[in-house]
Design a protein around this motif. Structure first.
Motif, PDB file in Angstrom:
ATOM      1  N   LEU B 113     -24.969  32.067 -73.468  1.00 46.70           N
ATOM      2  CA  LEU B 113     -25.362  31.063 -74.456  1.00 46.70           C
ATOM      3  C   LEU B 113     -26.668  31.369 -75.179  1.00 46.70           C
ATOM      4  O   LEU B 113     -27.023  30.676 -76.127  1.00 46.70           O
ATOM      5  CB  LEU B 113     -25.399  29.672 -73.801  1.00 46.70           C
ATOM      6  CG  LEU B 113     -24.022  29.189 -73.302  1.00 46.70           C
ATOM      7  CD1 LEU B 113     -24.141  27.799 -72.688  1.00 46.70           C
ATOM      8  CD2 LEU B 113     -22.994  29.186 -74.424  1.00 46.70           C
ATOM      9  N   ALA B 114     -27.385  32.429 -74.779  1.00 48.36           N
ATOM     10  CA  ALA B 114     -28.586  32.811 -75.520  1.00 48.36           C
ATOM     11  C   ALA B 114     -28.239  33.464 -76.865  1.00 48.36           C
ATOM     12  O   ALA B 114     -29.097  33.619 -77.729  1.00 48.36           O
ATOM     13  CB  ALA B 114     -29.443  33.776 -74.690  1.00 48.36           C
ATOM     14  N   ALA B 115     -26.985  33.838 -77.046  1.00 48.04           N
ATOM     15  CA  ALA B 115     -26.576  34.497 -78.295  1.00 48.04           C
ATOM     16  C   ALA B 115     -26.600  33.511 -79.466  1.00 48.04           C
ATOM     17  O   ALA B 115     -26.540  32.294 -79.276  1.00 48.04           O
ATOM     18  CB  ALA B 115     -25.169  35.083 -78.129  1.00 48.04           C
ATOM     19  N   ASP B 116     -26.665  34.057 -80.686  1.00 46.49           N
ATOM     20  CA  ASP B 116     -26.620  33.217 -81.892  1.00 46.49           C
ATOM     21  C   ASP B 116     -25.307  32.458 -81.997  1.00 46.49           C
ATOM     22  O   ASP B 116     -25.265  31.329 -82.479  1.00 46.49           O
ATOM     23  CB  ASP B 116     -26.757  34.096 -83.138  1.00 46.49           C
ATOM     24  CG  ASP B 116     -28.210  34.317 -83.510  1.00 46.49           C
ATOM     25  OD1 ASP B 116     -29.089  34.068 -82.659  1.00 46.49           O
ATOM     26  OD2 ASP B 116     -28.468  34.747 -84.655  1.00 46.49           O
ATOM     27  N   ALA B 117     -24.228  33.119 -81.574  1.00 45.24           N
ATOM     28  CA  ALA B 117     -22.913  32.476 -81.549  1.00 45.24           C
ATOM     29  C   ALA B 117     -22.143  33.065 -80.384  1.00 45.24           C
ATOM     30  O   ALA B 117     -22.317  34.239 -80.045  1.00 45.24           O
ATOM     31  CB  ALA B 117     -22.158  32.720 -82.853  1.00 45.24           C
ATOM     32  N   VAL B 118     -21.313  32.246 -79.750  1.00 42.12           N
ATOM     33  CA  VAL B 118     -20.448  32.701 -78.661  1.00 42.12           C
ATOM     34  C   VAL B 118     -19.007  32.420 -79.071  1.00 42.12           C
ATOM     35  O   VAL B 118     -18.642  31.266 -79.310  1.00 42.12           O
ATOM     36  CB  VAL B 118     -20.757  31.991 -77.330  1.00 42.12           C
ATOM     37  CG1 VAL B 118     -19.788  32.449 -76.244  1.00 42.12           C
ATOM     38  CG2 VAL B 118     -22.204  32.226 -76.915  1.00 42.12           C
ATOM     39  N   VAL B 119     -18.217  33.475 -79.191  1.00 45.28           N
ATOM     40  CA  VAL B 119     -16.805  33.320 -79.520  1.00 45.28           C
ATOM     41  C   VAL B 119     -15.974  33.934 -78.405  1.00 45.28           C
ATOM     42  O   VAL B 119     -16.484  34.726 -77.603  1.00 45.28           O
ATOM     43  CB  VAL B 119     -16.459  33.973 -80.881  1.00 45.28           C
ATOM     44  CG1 VAL B 119     -17.209  33.270 -82.013  1.00 45.28           C
ATOM     45  CG2 VAL B 119     -16.770  35.467 -80.876  1.00 45.28           C
ATOM     46  N   LEU B 120     -14.703  33.560 -78.357  1.00 45.84           N
ATOM     47  CA  LEU B 120     -13.833  34.014 -77.270  1.00 45.84           C
ATOM     48  C   LEU B 120     -12.797  34.979 -77.816  1.00 45.84           C
ATOM     49  O   LEU B 120     -12.037  34.637 -78.734  1.00 45.84           O
ATOM     50  CB  LEU B 120     -13.130  32.828 -76.616  1.00 45.84           C
ATOM     51  CG  LEU B 120     -14.028  31.697 -76.104  1.00 45.84           C
ATOM     52  CD1 LEU B 120     -13.180  30.693 -75.317  1.00 45.84           C
ATOM     53  CD2 LEU B 120     -15.166  32.228 -75.249  1.00 45.84           C
ATOM     54  N   GLY B 121     -12.768  36.166 -77.237  1.00 41.93           N
ATOM     55  CA  GLY B 121     -11.854  37.198 -77.712  1.00 41.93           C
ATOM     56  C   GLY B 121     -10.737  37.466 -76.730  1.00 41.93           C
ATOM     57  O   GLY B 121     -10.870  37.259 -75.520  1.00 41.93           O
ATOM     58  N   ALA B 122      -9.628  37.927 -77.266  1.00 39.79           N
ATOM     59  CA  ALA B 122      -8.465  38.339 -76.482  1.00 39.79           C
ATOM     60  C   ALA B 122      -7.651  39.251 -77.393  1.00 39.79           C
ATOM     61  O   ALA B 122      -7.889  39.297 -78.604  1.00 39.79           O
ATOM     62  CB  ALA B 122      -7.654  37.117 -76.053  1.00 39.79           C
ATOM     63  N   PHE B 123      -6.733  40.004 -76.826  1.00 38.77           N
ATOM     64  CA  PHE B 123      -5.876  40.794 -77.720  1.00 38.77           C
ATOM     65  C   PHE B 123      -5.133  39.877 -78.692  1.00 38.77           C
ATOM     66  O   PHE B 123      -4.894  40.244 -79.844  1.00 38.77           O
ATOM     67  CB  PHE B 123      -4.874  41.622 -76.904  1.00 38.77           C
ATOM     68  CG  PHE B 123      -5.510  42.798 -76.224  1.00 38.77           C
ATOM     69  CD1 PHE B 123      -5.992  43.868 -76.963  1.00 38.77           C
ATOM     70  CD2 PHE B 123      -5.635  42.842 -74.845  1.00 38.77           C
ATOM     71  CE1 PHE B 123      -6.587  44.959 -76.337  1.00 38.77           C
ATOM     72  CE2 PHE B 123      -6.222  43.924 -74.214  1.00 38.77           C
ATOM     73  CZ  PHE B 123      -6.707  44.986 -74.957  1.00 38.77           C
ATOM     74  N   LEU B 124      -4.809  38.668 -78.240  1.00 40.98           N
ATOM     75  CA  LEU B 124      -4.042  37.736 -79.060  1.00 40.98           C
ATOM     76  C   LEU B 124      -4.726  37.405 -80.387  1.00 40.98           C
ATOM     77  O   LEU B 124      -4.057  37.037 -81.348  1.00 40.98           O
ATOM     78  CB  LEU B 124      -3.797  36.434 -78.271  1.00 40.98           C
ATOM     79  CG  LEU B 124      -2.955  36.561 -76.999  1.00 40.98           C
ATOM     80  CD1 LEU B 124      -2.983  35.256 -76.208  1.00 40.98           C
ATOM     81  CD2 LEU B 124      -1.516  36.942 -77.354  1.00 40.98           C
ATOM     82  N   ASP B 221      -2.976  40.183 -82.171  1.00 44.52           N
ATOM     83  CA  ASP B 221      -2.883  39.448 -83.440  1.00 44.52           C
ATOM     84  C   ASP B 221      -1.762  38.419 -83.482  1.00 44.52           C
ATOM     85  O   ASP B 221      -1.153  38.198 -84.531  1.00 44.52           O
ATOM     86  CB  ASP B 221      -2.737  40.442 -84.611  1.00 44.52           C
ATOM     87  CG  ASP B 221      -3.888  41.430 -84.660  1.00 44.52           C
ATOM     88  OD1 ASP B 221      -5.030  41.018 -84.385  1.00 44.52           O
ATOM     89  OD2 ASP B 221      -3.643  42.614 -84.943  1.00 44.52           O
ATOM     90  N   GLU B 222      -1.512  37.776 -82.354  1.00 50.63           N
ATOM     91  CA  GLU B 222      -0.565  36.659 -82.357  1.00 50.63           C
ATOM     92  C   GLU B 222      -1.134  35.446 -83.090  1.00 50.63           C
ATOM     93  O   GLU B 222      -0.400  34.684 -83.701  1.00 50.63           O
ATOM     94  CB  GLU B 222      -0.223  36.245 -80.916  1.00 50.63           C
ATOM     95  CG  GLU B 222       0.694  37.175 -80.174  1.00 50.63           C
ATOM     96  CD  GLU B 222       2.136  37.069 -80.671  1.00 50.63           C
ATOM     97  OE1 GLU B 222       2.707  35.967 -80.628  1.00 50.63           O
ATOM     98  OE2 GLU B 222       2.676  38.104 -81.119  1.00 50.63           O
ATOM     99  N   TYR B 223      -2.454  35.282 -82.964  1.00 45.60           N
ATOM    100  CA  TYR B 223      -3.079  34.068 -83.504  1.00 45.60           C
ATOM    101  C   TYR B 223      -4.259  34.431 -84.406  1.00 45.60           C
ATOM    102  O   TYR B 223      -5.112  35.221 -84.019  1.00 45.60           O
ATOM    103  CB  TYR B 223      -3.577  33.163 -82.367  1.00 45.60           C
ATOM    104  CG  TYR B 223      -2.478  32.729 -81.422  1.00 45.60           C
ATOM    105  CD1 TYR B 223      -1.375  32.032 -81.899  1.00 45.60           C
ATOM    106  CD2 TYR B 223      -2.546  33.024 -80.071  1.00 45.60           C
ATOM    107  CE1 TYR B 223      -0.350  31.639 -81.038  1.00 45.60           C
ATOM    108  CE2 TYR B 223      -1.533  32.632 -79.202  1.00 45.60           C
ATOM    109  CZ  TYR B 223      -0.440  31.943 -79.690  1.00 45.60           C
ATOM    110  OH  TYR B 223       0.563  31.560 -78.842  1.00 45.60           O
ATOM    111  N   ASP B 224      -4.296  33.817 -85.587  1.00 45.23           N
ATOM    112  CA  ASP B 224      -5.407  34.050 -86.517  1.00 45.23           C
ATOM    113  C   ASP B 224      -6.432  32.934 -86.312  1.00 45.23           C
ATOM    114  O   ASP B 224      -6.571  32.031 -87.147  1.00 45.23           O
ATOM    115  CB  ASP B 224      -4.873  34.063 -87.953  1.00 45.23           C
ATOM    116  CG  ASP B 224      -5.959  34.403 -88.959  1.00 45.23           C
ATOM    117  OD1 ASP B 224      -6.987  34.978 -88.557  1.00 45.23           O
ATOM    118  OD2 ASP B 224      -5.776  34.073 -90.147  1.00 45.23           O
ATOM    119  N   LEU B 225      -7.148  33.029 -85.201  1.00 39.85           N
ATOM    120  CA  LEU B 225      -7.947  31.887 -84.746  1.00 39.85           C
ATOM    121  C   LEU B 225      -9.121  32.396 -83.908  1.00 39.85           C
ATOM    122  O   LEU B 225      -8.939  33.277 -83.061  1.00 39.85           O
ATOM    123  CB  LEU B 225      -7.021  30.998 -83.900  1.00 39.85           C
ATOM    124  CG  LEU B 225      -7.503  29.687 -83.366  1.00 39.85           C
ATOM    125  CD1 LEU B 225      -6.317  28.730 -83.242  1.00 39.85           C
ATOM    126  CD2 LEU B 225      -8.176  29.853 -82.024  1.00 39.85           C
TER     127      LEU B 225
END
Lengths: 242, 242
Positions: B113-124, B221-225
């Protein structure tokens, strides 16, 4: 069947139970490569220190002193961290004990002392290490010194090379780290020096001396010698009785 | 040019300065794959918890509860950690918020959480993540959730896949971890599922359900999200304005 696992950074050592295992500490560039070379050149024993001042103070006890900080020879010591320091004859080393401190390697050794045995690996003695481990028949953890705790390619490749030597007599498949190191070794093995030229750490060591060191440090099986931790000193392990 | 680095374990995060960077937390098997799937299935937001009891208590506030411990659905919750839980219709999820706790993924998020933004990645959603990062133009750290802090192949491969997508617009060469992940991705990319069948972690998940999950979780790339951390919740990032 004993197994081989790889710890990519001393920071991850708390996740490993070293008891009952053999720890192979590796800092290819350049601490463990230099220590193997030193023993091969006739140094009776090496004492590693975490702090530069402690290392320097050993000169009063007749030790040669060797120290590197951030890749350069430290002030006021006899030798840096280049294996050529033990080969070029500028400082006579045969019969002289050595006190050494390095950024990453010394720390990795001290953090590995819970293991049944701590030996020092490098490409220069990878075959001797493999032979030693076959005789021990214990689980193995390769402890990569890394670069200030970070993952580094050269120590990982050593782990892969060692696993390839031990396969199929050791289990190399129960650890994702070992599987990854084996695949990286397959990619790199045809020309380890060329592969490492892309490494961030190697590019950091961008002097001519450093590239000469690297070319030497990736040679396999130059020395049939296993440095082992014994009573606070690093010595050459006794040859197996015939 | 922004760079991409990879942190192979949450235990190594103290070595990374996340300030000014975007953290991409990844737990391919299965936390982040399931969270992407949940948002795509109409879940408005997800709240991650470190402790099972806290997660369970959210049922009283109308949340669906999802929990996994050691690879299995925990007792007394609505959903496990399988992405199919959000797809199979057994528990209707559209419009329901989710409280979730997982062994590795939740911890990795909280430590980032110290990062400017936290996003969640997956192959999907790897392509959506790459597009998001191109718009941000900040340095990136991929935070691999790992398996109980240990290096794992599937999260590393995601790091390599993401770096391959960002090359040549991002610097992929200043980190040995990124270089290694790229080479492993090259080895695995033709058939990621087959490659991962040799992984220790995947073999540990040796049920039919787990293998179905893995086959789904390696689809690209199942989900564009892009799931993003906002005010203690994980929500879908707003689509870029045209």
């Amino acid at each position: 069947m004993p197994s081989i696992d790889i710890c990519f950074s001393p920071e991850l050592l708390p996740l490993f139970d070293l008891r009952g295992r053999v720890a192979v500490v590796v800092d290819v560039l350049r601490a463990t490569s230099s220590m193997v070379t030193a023993l091969a050149a006739g140094v009776p024993h090496i004492v590693p220190f975490a702090e530069l001042a402690e290392c320097r103070a050993m000169a009063a006890q007749g030790y040669l002193t060797a120290a590197e900080r951030d890749g350069r020879q430290a002030e006021g010591v006899d030798l840096g961290n280049s294996p050529f320091g033990y080969l070029d004859g500028v400082v006579p080393v045969a019969g002289r004990n050595v006190a050494i401190t390095t950024t990453n390697g010394t720390r990795a050794i001290h953090l590995s002392l819970a293991a049944d045995a701590v030996v020092l690996g490098a490409f220069l003695n990878v075959g001797a290490i493999a032979d030693f481990l076959r005789r021990q028949q214990k689980d193995v953890v390769v402890v990569c010194a890394g670069w200030k705790g970070n993952f580094c390619l050269e120590d990982t490749l050593f782990g892969g090379a060692l696993a390839a030597r031990l396969h199929p007599d050791f289990d190399v498949t129960s650890s994702d780290a070992t599987l990854a190191a084996l695949d990286l070794w397959e990619t790199a093995r045809a020309d380890v020096g060329a592969y490492l030229l892309k490494s961030a750490h190697v590019r950091r060591l961008n002097s001519l001396e450093s590239h000469q060191d690297m070319a030497f440090c990736v040679k396999q099986d130059e020395y049939d010698l296993v440095p082992i931790w014994q009573d606070g000193r690093i010595v050459a392990a006794a040859a197996p009785s015939a």
